[in-house]
Scaffold this motif. Structure first.
Motif, PDB file in Angstrom:
ATOM      1  N   LEU B  44       0.836  -1.205   0.000  1.00  0.00           N
ATOM      2  CA  LEU B  44       0.000   0.000   0.000  1.00  0.00           C
ATOM      3  C   LEU B  44       0.871   1.255   0.000  1.00  0.00           C
ATOM      4  O   LEU B  44       1.873   1.304   0.696  1.00  0.00           O
ATOM      5  CB  LEU B  44      -0.992   0.031   1.166  1.00  0.00           C
ATOM      6  CG  LEU B  44      -0.612  -0.389   2.585  1.00  0.00           C
ATOM      7  CD1 LEU B  44      -1.598   0.168   3.575  1.00  0.00           C
ATOM      8  CD2 LEU B  44      -0.554  -1.894   2.721  1.00  0.00           C
ATOM      9  N   ASP B  45       0.498   2.229  -0.811  1.00  0.00           N
ATOM     10  CA  ASP B  45       1.292   3.452  -0.927  1.00  0.00           C
ATOM     11  C   ASP B  45       0.406   4.552  -1.509  1.00  0.00           C
ATOM     12  O   ASP B  45      -0.019   4.478  -2.663  1.00  0.00           O
ATOM     13  CB  ASP B  45       2.499   3.194  -1.833  1.00  0.00           C
ATOM     14  CG  ASP B  45       3.361   4.436  -2.001  1.00  0.00           C
ATOM     15  OD1 ASP B  45       3.021   5.486  -1.412  1.00  0.00           O
ATOM     16  OD2 ASP B  45       4.380   4.344  -2.719  1.00  0.00           O
ATOM     17  N   LEU B  46       0.163   5.571  -0.696  1.00  0.00           N
ATOM     18  CA  LEU B  46      -0.749   6.642  -1.105  1.00  0.00           C
ATOM     19  C   LEU B  46      -0.170   7.493  -2.229  1.00  0.00           C
ATOM     20  O   LEU B  46      -0.921   8.128  -2.986  1.00  0.00           O
ATOM     21  CB  LEU B  46      -1.072   7.507   0.123  1.00  0.00           C
ATOM     22  CG  LEU B  46      -2.264   8.459   0.035  1.00  0.00           C
ATOM     23  CD1 LEU B  46      -3.540   7.725  -0.344  1.00  0.00           C
ATOM     24  CD2 LEU B  46      -2.459   9.175   1.359  1.00  0.00           C
ATOM     25  N   VAL B  57      -4.582   1.497   0.370  1.00  0.00           N
ATOM     26  CA  VAL B  57      -4.585   2.309   1.595  1.00  0.00           C
ATOM     27  C   VAL B  57      -6.020   2.395   2.150  1.00  0.00           C
ATOM     28  O   VAL B  57      -6.215   2.490   3.367  1.00  0.00           O
ATOM     29  CB  VAL B  57      -4.039   3.730   1.295  1.00  0.00           C
ATOM     30  CG1 VAL B  57      -4.173   4.638   2.503  1.00  0.00           C
ATOM     31  CG2 VAL B  57      -2.577   3.642   0.839  1.00  0.00           C
ATOM     32  N   HIS B  58      -7.007   2.345   1.250  1.00  0.00           N
ATOM     33  CA  HIS B  58      -8.410   2.529   1.651  1.00  0.00           C
ATOM     34  C   HIS B  58      -8.905   1.463   2.649  1.00  0.00           C
ATOM     35  O   HIS B  58      -9.298   1.821   3.769  1.00  0.00           O
ATOM     36  CB  HIS B  58      -9.295   2.601   0.395  1.00  0.00           C
ATOM     37  CG  HIS B  58     -10.760   2.647   0.676  1.00  0.00           C
ATOM     38  ND1 HIS B  58     -11.362   3.719   1.309  1.00  0.00           N
ATOM     39  CD2 HIS B  58     -11.749   1.754   0.432  1.00  0.00           C
ATOM     40  CE1 HIS B  58     -12.666   3.476   1.425  1.00  0.00           C
ATOM     41  NE2 HIS B  58     -12.921   2.291   0.911  1.00  0.00           N
ATOM     42  N   LEU B  61      -6.851   1.741   6.074  1.00  0.00           N
ATOM     43  CA  LEU B  61      -7.156   2.877   6.960  1.00  0.00           C
ATOM     44  C   LEU B  61      -8.610   2.882   7.420  1.00  0.00           C
ATOM     45  O   LEU B  61      -8.909   3.322   8.534  1.00  0.00           O
ATOM     46  CB  LEU B  61      -6.815   4.205   6.283  1.00  0.00           C
ATOM     47  CG  LEU B  61      -5.337   4.608   6.321  1.00  0.00           C
ATOM     48  CD1 LEU B  61      -5.169   6.043   5.850  1.00  0.00           C
ATOM     49  CD2 LEU B  61      -4.748   4.460   7.732  1.00  0.00           C
ATOM     50  N   GLY B 105      -8.287   7.728   4.535  1.00  0.00           N
ATOM     51  CA  GLY B 105      -8.746   6.490   3.895  1.00  0.00           C
ATOM     52  C   GLY B 105      -9.745   6.757   2.785  1.00  0.00           C
ATOM     53  O   GLY B 105      -9.704   6.104   1.728  1.00  0.00           O
ATOM     54  N   ALA B 108      -8.010   8.188  -0.244  1.00  0.00           N
ATOM     55  CA  ALA B 108      -7.308   7.165  -1.042  1.00  0.00           C
ATOM     56  C   ALA B 108      -8.215   6.582  -2.114  1.00  0.00           C
ATOM     57  O   ALA B 108      -7.798   6.420  -3.273  1.00  0.00           O
ATOM     58  CB  ALA B 108      -6.785   6.059  -0.122  1.00  0.00           C
TER      59      ALA B 108
END
Lengths: 225, 225
Positions: B44-46, B57-58, B61, B105, B108
């Motif tokens: 995961l990486d925004l 990421v969604h 988070l 979140g 994302a």
């Protein structure tokens, strides 16, 4: 000091209003479900040669037969204007109807899977659903044994009551989660995301969710009284 | 006659046990979520160029940042061994963390949709989710205003308390429904039904569900005391 009587009166009025709301959203969900199944999905028939018509019995009976009837059972202490014994019998009666219609609803989806050679109990929806229904059966047996059998001790009933109520409310929410994941699975599987049908199903899901929440709040408020 | 003290003691013990269970299942869900996202979904990486890493990421988070933290806030009156004021501050603190991480979140998934040219807010998952988050923001503002502002009247607090608690519990269940419909949508959309990954996600969904139920029962039992 805080005029508890005024509070109690307000809770009672609020409980009545929330119970009416629960009925409105429950009936709305049944209507939306029927519009969906009859208009978009060709109707429902447990004895059909068309496996999809057999499948359609599943969402209808799991909501109208199981969740809606169990909700009626949970609200019986508020809606049935009679003595405590009659309320208890109504509570047990609605739960028994929910149990029977739930079994037919589950039968429908297993029959559909058999006809289409689809394996059973693969999805998150089915895992939560079968767990909820099994726990519901245990809760039903537990309820009959402890609360309905003549000669059950008052001590056991007082001790079991908070667990029975909390367990029942948790099961209601599990049933709502099952319904919503089922609708979500169906829409995504059919690739309906941008169709009008998907919007109808979203409204249906919302109505089911609000039915669950209002039934729950109705039960809580009635217990504050 | 029914030895209410013994009941109270039993509820207290049961509340402690259920709170421990809630933590176990919450942590289990975080671990399963990370195994899923890191092992099966590439991490995961925004700020990634790969939109799927942004998407990942969604779910992380929204569970760890939003639901888990809000759960901690709800259980703070049981877990924080300090005075009432410290418990209230911990409750507000955890909810504020949940609010902030929830916003990231949500950001994302909107960023992912923009990158992939997918329209926003089409699914039942997104409808329930955005409603839940909006109501959560209102509930947070309401809580700060009524319960935390110095000079809030005791009368208003006593009157608002049952609504605050019932509303919060309903929001917890709505958040759980959102999480489960999200997982269901992802599995079905990716066509993973018969893969090992789907089974991992099913267990993840179950852990999230049991986290929600145990947090709720922990709150209820603590109120019986």
């Amino acid at each position: 000091m805080y005029a508890m009587d005024t509070f109690q009166y307000k809770y009672q009025r609020a409980a009545t209003r929330v119970t009416i709301l629960a009925h409105l959203f429950g009936v709305l969900a049944i209507v939306l479900m029927l519009v969906w199944l009859l208009h978009y999905r060709g109707g429902l028939d447990l004895d059909s040669d068309n496996p999809y018509l057999i499948f359609n019995v599943h969402p209808f009976l799991m909501f109208f037969g199981f969740i809606f009837m169990a909700g009626q059972a949970m609200m019986a202490y508020k809606t049935v204007r009679a003595g405590r014994t009659e309320q208890k019998l109504a509570h047990a009666f609605f739960h028994s109807v929910a149990l029977c219609l739930g079994i037919v609803g589950l039968h429908a989806v297993f029959k559909f899977h058999d006809k289409r050679n689809i394996s059973n109990l693969d999805s998150l929806h089915s895992w939560i659903g079968i767990t909820t229904f099994s726990l519901f059966c245990l809760q039903w047996l537990f309820g009959i044994t402890v609360f309905l059998f003549p000669g059950g001790s008052d001590y056991a009933r007082t001790r079991a009551s908070p667990w029975h109520v909390s367990g029942g409310r948790a099961l209601l929410y599990m049933a709502i989660c099952t319904a919503l994941t089922g609708l979500m699975e169906k829409v995504t599987f059919l690739g309906l995301q941008h169709h009008r049908e998907a919007r109808l199903i979203n409204f249906l899901g919302f109505a089911i969710l609000i039915f669950g929440i209002t039934v729950d709040i109705s039960v809580v408020l009635s217990r504050y009284i």
